[in-house]
Motif scaffolding. Structure first.
Motif, PDB file in Angstrom:
ATOM      1  N   SER A 179      32.307 -27.844 -29.898  1.00  0.00           N
ATOM      2  CA  SER A 179      33.062 -26.525 -29.444  1.00  0.00           C
ATOM      3  C   SER A 179      31.971 -25.201 -30.008  1.00  0.00           C
ATOM      4  O   SER A 179      30.867 -25.595 -30.394  1.00  0.00           O
ATOM      5  N   SER A 180      32.465 -24.140 -30.081  1.00  0.00           N
ATOM      6  CA  SER A 180      31.741 -23.046 -30.597  1.00  0.00           C
ATOM      7  C   SER A 180      31.379 -22.972 -32.148  1.00  0.00           C
ATOM      8  O   SER A 180      30.521 -22.373 -32.663  1.00  0.00           O
ATOM      9  N   CYS A 181      32.357 -23.871 -32.802  1.00  0.00           N
ATOM     10  CA  CYS A 181      31.896 -24.174 -34.019  1.00  0.00           C
ATOM     11  C   CYS A 181      31.023 -25.180 -34.468  1.00  0.00           C
ATOM     12  O   CYS A 181      30.794 -25.651 -35.561  1.00  0.00           O
ATOM     13  N   SER A 184      41.573 -19.968 -34.833  1.00  0.00           N
ATOM     14  CA  SER A 184      40.642 -21.040 -35.356  1.00  0.00           C
ATOM     15  C   SER A 184      39.681 -20.394 -36.282  1.00  0.00           C
ATOM     16  O   SER A 184      39.352 -19.064 -35.994  1.00  0.00           O
ATOM     17  N   SER A 194      36.793 -30.545 -40.820  1.00  0.00           N
ATOM     18  CA  SER A 194      37.383 -30.074 -39.514  1.00  0.00           C
ATOM     19  C   SER A 194      38.521 -30.633 -39.383  1.00  0.00           C
ATOM     20  O   SER A 194      38.912 -31.535 -39.735  1.00  0.00           O
ATOM     21  N   ARG A 220      36.708 -23.329 -44.459  1.00  0.00           N
ATOM     22  CA  ARG A 220      36.573 -24.852 -44.465  1.00  0.00           C
ATOM     23  C   ARG A 220      36.135 -25.769 -45.197  1.00  0.00           C
ATOM     24  O   ARG A 220      35.256 -25.389 -45.823  1.00  0.00           O
ATOM     25  N   GLY A 236      37.044 -25.701 -37.615  1.00  0.00           N
ATOM     26  CA  GLY A 236      35.627 -26.296 -37.241  1.00  0.00           C
ATOM     27  C   GLY A 236      35.941 -26.888 -35.969  1.00  0.00           C
ATOM     28  O   GLY A 236      36.776 -26.476 -34.977  1.00  0.00           O
ATOM     29  N   THR A 237      35.272 -28.335 -35.661  1.00  0.00           N
ATOM     30  CA  THR A 237      35.590 -28.815 -34.528  1.00  0.00           C
ATOM     31  C   THR A 237      36.160 -30.407 -34.931  1.00  0.00           C
ATOM     32  O   THR A 237      35.580 -31.036 -35.572  1.00  0.00           O
ATOM     33  N   CYS A 242      35.548 -21.239 -37.826  1.00  0.00           N
ATOM     34  CA  CYS A 242      34.481 -22.196 -38.177  1.00  0.00           C
ATOM     35  C   CYS A 242      33.916 -22.512 -39.409  1.00  0.00           C
ATOM     36  O   CYS A 242      33.822 -23.413 -39.841  1.00  0.00           O
ATOM     37  N   THR A 243      33.916 -21.219 -40.244  1.00  0.00           N
ATOM     38  CA  THR A 243      33.633 -21.477 -41.547  1.00  0.00           C
ATOM     39  C   THR A 243      34.827 -20.930 -42.346  1.00  0.00           C
ATOM     40  O   THR A 243      35.075 -21.786 -43.445  1.00  0.00           O
TER      41      THR A 243
END
Length: 416
Positions: free
Chosen positions: A375-377, A234, A278, A275, A305-306, A236-237
């Motif tokens: 989520s953490s993102c 996974s 998402s 990203r 992302g989420t 996030c960016t």
């Protein structure tokens, strides 16, 4: 191997004892030659006092021959004239022959390139095996048989079969090299000696090949690479993704499905994934190897992302006067935010929520239900659905009407 030298990559490899250059095992006499002959002669007048050598003058004669490489030939010839031998060997009285056809590509298996019945096997067969067979026949019949045996260098496992080669035109005698292996066997690589060796024998060269595999020694490994993809499940960016193999690679094509979620920067065996939106996406890398003749593709599914949850399922649940909402789990989500007409109503750790009707919804009206995953993102975009609640004025149908005993009551409205 020392601690810390354990292999980090895995490959399916085969170490065989037969050659890959087409070398035949010819010491057994070649094709259609005798490898085993057993005889028990009759005695006295039944054999014309030893002057007759035809089958009729023998109690038993067994002959086994190697197969031919053209058409078919008699590989087993039997003659029995003794009830004891008929019962002992499960054969009918008289003569029985077995014929064998040549294998693929007019090639005989008995002397094909491959792991052979070498000295260890043949010596044991010619000494202990022959001795025990002679003693058994003597004990059962009182007759001493004569044995002629020639099984040295008899092919036990052809190279073609040991390597599990899969060519449209099969040939046990074919020559094959590294390039031929690409996509023609379930193994990532097959190590074969230059000369045929004893079956189940581990040579010095074979041991060295095996050690090179374990140590990922790129100076001594073949060009067939068996890549794997390295990178996080996974992002996030952005994140780094690369192709890992014992041998370096450069000719790599990167792609992603569905499109529009990520972008790639960089070339070769390592790229940066960034990203764009998402969601969930599958990254694929196509690696060209084997002198640019074979493409291997490896893939990895990741969450970017989420991801936006949905679709939302809803159900009017009266009683106990609630609207039940739920979505599929979002990968990596730790909580869910639930909305009514854009107003946050609750945060749950599960992917479902029971919205109380009191103070929120009423029959006959239209509402928007929404949800975001966290989520953490970060927080995902909102997923929503428009829904019209059942009507307030419930009407019923009563039958039979009038009724003197049991009656049936049905609502005139479908309630979701």
């Amino acid at each position: 191997m020392a601690v810390g030298e354990y292999p980090q990559l895995s490959r399916n490899v085969a170490l065989i004892n037969g050659s890959s250059n087409g070398t035949l095992n010819m010491n057994n006499g070649g094709t259609n030659s005798t490898i085993l002959d057993i005889e028990v002669k009759r005695k006295g007048w039944k054999s014309f006092w030893g002057l007759c050598n035809d089958d009729i003058c023998k109690k038993i004669k067994w002959t086994a021959r190697t197969a031919t490489n053209n058409g078919s030939n008699k590989t087993t010839e039997m003659w029995t004239a003794s009830a004891l031998y008929n019962v002992l060997f499960w054969v009918p009285l008289g003569k029985k022959n077995y014929y064998t056809n040549a294998a693929w590509g007019n090639s005989a298996q008995d002397n094909a390139p491959g792991g052979l019945m070498g000295d260890i096997f043949s010596d044991n067969m010619e000494t202990q095996g022959t001795f025990l067979a002679k003693e058994l026949i003597f004990l059962l019949s009182g007759d001493k048989p004569t044995f002629n045996i020639n099984i040295n260098n008899f092919t036990l496992m052809p190279s073609y079969s040991a390597a599990d080669l899969r060519f449209p035109n099969k040939n046990l005698y074919m020559k094959w090299d590294d390039q031929y292996l690409c996509g023609k066997t379930p193994f990532d690589y097959v190590y074969a000696p230059s000369t045929n060796q004893d079956h189940a024998y581990v040579s010095e060269d074979g041991s060295q090949w095996f050690e090179n595999e374990l140590r990922c020694n790129s100076n001594n490994l073949p060009t067939y690479i068996n890549p794997i993809m390295s990178g996080s499940s996974s992002i996030c960016t952005s994140g780094q993704y690369s192709i890992v193999s014992c041998l370096p690679v450069s000719n790599v094509t990167w792609s992603a499905l569905p499109t529009g979620i990520i972008s790639f920067s960089g070339t070769g065996s390592q790229v940066t994934v960034t990203r764009v939106n998402s969601g969930s996406v599958t990254i694929s890398a196509s690696v060209i190897s084997c002198n640019n003749t074979y493409i291997q593709t490896v893939s990895k599914s990741i969450t970017v992302g989420t991801a936006k949850p949905g679709p939302i399922n809803w159900e009017w649940n009266a009683p106990p006067n609630r609207v039940m909402l739920d979505v599929d789990d979002v990968p990596g989500a730790t909580s869910y935010k639930w909305y009514l007409n854009g107003t946050l109503k609750a945060t749950t750790t599960s992917s479902y929520y029971h919205l109380p009707m009191s103070g929120n919804v009423s029959c006959g009206n239209f509402y928007y239900f929404g949800v975001r995953a966290v989520s953490s993102c970060g927080t995902s975009p909102e997923s929503y659905i428009g829904a019209e609640m059942p009507p307030c004025g419930f009407a019923y149908n009563v039958s039979p009407n009038p009724g003197s005993d049991n009656i049936k009551i049905e609502s005139l409205y479908d309630v979701d």
